[in-house]
Scaffold this motif. Structure first.
Motif, PDB file in Angstrom:
ATOM      1  N   VAL A   5       0.852  -1.188   0.000  1.00 50.08           N
ATOM      2  CA  VAL A   5       0.000   0.000   0.000  1.00 50.08           C
ATOM      3  C   VAL A   5       0.887   1.237   0.000  1.00 50.08           C
ATOM      4  O   VAL A   5       1.738   1.408   0.873  1.00 50.08           O
ATOM      5  N   PHE A   6       0.696   2.106  -1.003  1.00 44.83           N
ATOM      6  CA  PHE A   6       1.482   3.330  -1.089  1.00 44.83           C
ATOM      7  C   PHE A   6       1.120   4.242   0.082  1.00 44.83           C
ATOM      8  O   PHE A   6      -0.052   4.400   0.424  1.00 44.83           O
ATOM      9  N   GLN A   7       2.119   4.862   0.684  1.00 37.68           N
ATOM     10  CA  GLN A   7       1.905   5.740   1.830  1.00 37.68           C
ATOM     11  C   GLN A   7       2.550   7.096   1.594  1.00 37.68           C
ATOM     12  O   GLN A   7       3.664   7.177   1.071  1.00 37.68           O
ATOM     13  N   TRP A   8       1.838   8.148   1.985  1.00 39.53           N
ATOM     14  CA  TRP A   8       2.354   9.504   1.848  1.00 39.53           C
ATOM     15  C   TRP A   8       2.174  10.230   3.177  1.00 39.53           C
ATOM     16  O   TRP A   8       1.060  10.348   3.675  1.00 39.53           O
ATOM     17  N   PRO A   9       3.275  10.735   3.770  1.00 40.00           N
ATOM     18  CA  PRO A   9       3.173  11.405   5.081  1.00 40.00           C
ATOM     19  C   PRO A   9       2.549  12.791   4.967  1.00 40.00           C
ATOM     20  O   PRO A   9       2.791  13.515   4.000  1.00 40.00           O
ATOM     21  N   ILE A  10       1.779  13.128   5.979  1.00 43.36           N
ATOM     22  CA  ILE A  10       1.087  14.427   6.036  1.00 43.36           C
ATOM     23  C   ILE A  10       1.231  14.959   7.461  1.00 43.36           C
ATOM     24  O   ILE A  10       1.116  14.206   8.424  1.00 43.36           O
ATOM     25  N   ARG A  11       1.442  16.241   7.588  1.00 47.86           N
ATOM     26  CA  ARG A  11       1.406  16.908   8.899  1.00 47.86           C
ATOM     27  C   ARG A  11       0.195  17.834   8.866  1.00 47.86           C
ATOM     28  O   ARG A  11      -0.042  18.507   7.864  1.00 47.86           O
ATOM     29  N   VAL A  12      -0.577  17.878   9.942  1.00 51.62           N
ATOM     30  CA  VAL A  12      -1.749  18.747  10.012  1.00 51.62           C
ATOM     31  C   VAL A  12      -1.300  20.146  10.440  1.00 51.62           C
ATOM     32  O   VAL A  12      -0.723  20.324  11.515  1.00 51.62           O
ATOM     33  N   TYR A  13      -1.558  21.112   9.561  1.00 55.92           N
ATOM     34  CA  TYR A  13      -1.239  22.515   9.831  1.00 55.92           C
ATOM     35  C   TYR A  13      -2.505  23.269  10.223  1.00 55.92           C
ATOM     36  O   TYR A  13      -3.624  22.799   9.990  1.00 55.92           O
ATOM     37  N   ILE A  14      -2.324  24.456  10.770  1.00 53.30           N
ATOM     38  CA  ILE A  14      -3.455  25.279  11.212  1.00 53.30           C
ATOM     39  C   ILE A  14      -4.441  25.518  10.065  1.00 53.30           C
ATOM     40  O   ILE A  14      -5.647  25.530  10.266  1.00 53.30           O
ATOM     41  N   GLU A  15      -3.939  25.664   8.829  1.00 51.43           N
ATOM     42  CA  GLU A  15      -4.813  25.908   7.677  1.00 51.43           C
ATOM     43  C   GLU A  15      -5.735  24.723   7.376  1.00 51.43           C
ATOM     44  O   GLU A  15      -6.718  24.866   6.659  1.00 51.43           O
ATOM     45  N   ASP A  16      -5.405  23.543   7.935  1.00 51.18           N
ATOM     46  CA  ASP A  16      -6.206  22.337   7.706  1.00 51.18           C
ATOM     47  C   ASP A  16      -7.344  22.190   8.709  1.00 51.18           C
ATOM     48  O   ASP A  16      -8.151  21.277   8.591  1.00 51.18           O
ATOM     49  N   THR A  17      -7.376  23.077   9.715  1.00 49.22           N
ATOM     50  CA  THR A  17      -8.298  22.865  10.835  1.00 49.22           C
ATOM     51  C   THR A  17      -9.351  23.953  10.958  1.00 49.22           C
ATOM     52  O   THR A  17      -9.225  25.039  10.383  1.00 49.22           O
ATOM     53  N   ASP A  18     -10.365  23.625  11.754  1.00 50.81           N
ATOM     54  CA  ASP A  18     -11.377  24.620  12.095  1.00 50.81           C
ATOM     55  C   ASP A  18     -10.890  25.409  13.321  1.00 50.81           C
ATOM     56  O   ASP A  18      -9.756  25.228  13.766  1.00 50.81           O
ATOM     57  N   ALA A  19     -11.738  26.228  13.892  1.00 49.37           N
ATOM     58  CA  ALA A  19     -11.341  27.074  15.023  1.00 49.37           C
ATOM     59  C   ALA A  19     -10.950  26.260  16.257  1.00 49.37           C
ATOM     60  O   ALA A  19     -10.224  26.750  17.119  1.00 49.37           O
ATOM     61  N   GLY A  20     -11.381  25.003  16.326  1.00 53.71           N
ATOM     62  CA  GLY A  20     -11.066  24.163  17.474  1.00 53.71           C
ATOM     63  C   GLY A  20      -9.853  23.276  17.272  1.00 53.71           C
ATOM     64  O   GLY A  20      -9.543  22.432  18.119  1.00 53.71           O
ATOM     65  N   GLY A  21      -9.150  23.433  16.140  1.00 56.28           N
ATOM     66  CA  GLY A  21      -7.964  22.627  15.895  1.00 56.28           C
ATOM     67  C   GLY A  21      -8.263  21.232  15.378  1.00 56.28           C
ATOM     68  O   GLY A  21      -7.394  20.359  15.387  1.00 56.28           O
ATOM     69  N   ILE A  22      -9.489  21.010  14.906  1.00 55.67           N
ATOM     70  CA  ILE A  22      -9.893  19.717  14.347  1.00 55.67           C
ATOM     71  C   ILE A  22      -9.823  19.802  12.823  1.00 55.67           C
ATOM     72  O   ILE A  22     -10.260  20.797  12.226  1.00 55.67           O
ATOM     73  N   VAL A  23      -9.289  18.760  12.186  1.00 56.60           N
ATOM     74  CA  VAL A  23      -9.158  18.757  10.723  1.00 56.60           C
ATOM     75  C   VAL A  23     -10.540  18.911  10.084  1.00 56.60           C
ATOM     76  O   VAL A  23     -11.478  18.174  10.401  1.00 56.60           O
ATOM     77  N   PHE A  24     -10.643  19.892   9.189  1.00 56.20           N
ATOM     78  CA  PHE A  24     -11.871  20.144   8.430  1.00 56.20           C
ATOM     79  C   PHE A  24     -12.105  18.976   7.489  1.00 56.20           C
ATOM     80  O   PHE A  24     -11.166  18.488   6.847  1.00 56.20           O
ATOM     81  N   HIS A  25     -13.343  18.520   7.375  1.00 54.69           N
ATOM     82  CA  HIS A  25     -13.660  17.280   6.639  1.00 54.69           C
ATOM     83  C   HIS A  25     -13.144  17.275   5.195  1.00 54.69           C
ATOM     84  O   HIS A  25     -12.678  16.253   4.699  1.00 54.69           O
TER      85      HIS A  25
END
Length: 150
Positions: A5-25
């Protein structure tokens, strides 16, 4: 996760989240797109060259399940596993997994169609892409066969 299975690493940045720091769908769609694109690149296919040949790829169909939230600063892995192909499409099973606890955050079955860039109409997969997909399918089948007999 298995090596096939191909894998690609991702880091969650502030631009990826809502006001509560949860990743936007919708960001999970971005993560999956990156994994599919990098899988294609890892197979030696230059997508930019396809554009000059009037070839583009679009998501035709997606069934997604959001299982758990991701958070600001999480280290994730987006996967792409080829599941099949037709004359004009490729199928993928994808997941976004948090690395520290192996929690699946989102998973999807995705169908990507090949289209003519100028008209948006379906067109057959180019020979180079068919060869890549067929070779990847054979590799997956041989790994599965070795596991079942070993």
């Amino acid at each position: 996760m298995s090596d096939e299975v191909f894998q690609w690493p991702i880091r969650v940045y502030i631009e990826d989240t809502d006001a509560g720091g949860i990743v936007f769908h919708a960001k999970y769609l971005h993560y999956m797109e990156r994994a599919r694109t990098e899988w294609v690149r890892s197979q030696g296919v230059a997508l930019r060259e396809g554009l000059s040949d009037n070839i583009s790829y679009v998501v035709q169909k997606m069934n997604i399940h959001y299982a758990a939230p991701g958070f600001l600063d999480d280290e994730l892995v987006a996967t792409a596993e080829l599941t099949g192909r037709g004359r004009v499409w490729m199928g993928f099973r994808q997941r976004v997994v948090r690395e520290r606890d192996s929690q699946v955050l989102a998973e999807a079955d995705v169908r990507v169609a090949c289209v003519a860039l100028d008209s948006g109409r379906p067109r057959p997969l180019p020979e180079t892409m068919k060869a890549v997909v067929d070779a990847a399918s054979r590799n997956t089948e041989s790994h599965e066969s070795a596991r079942s007999t070993g």
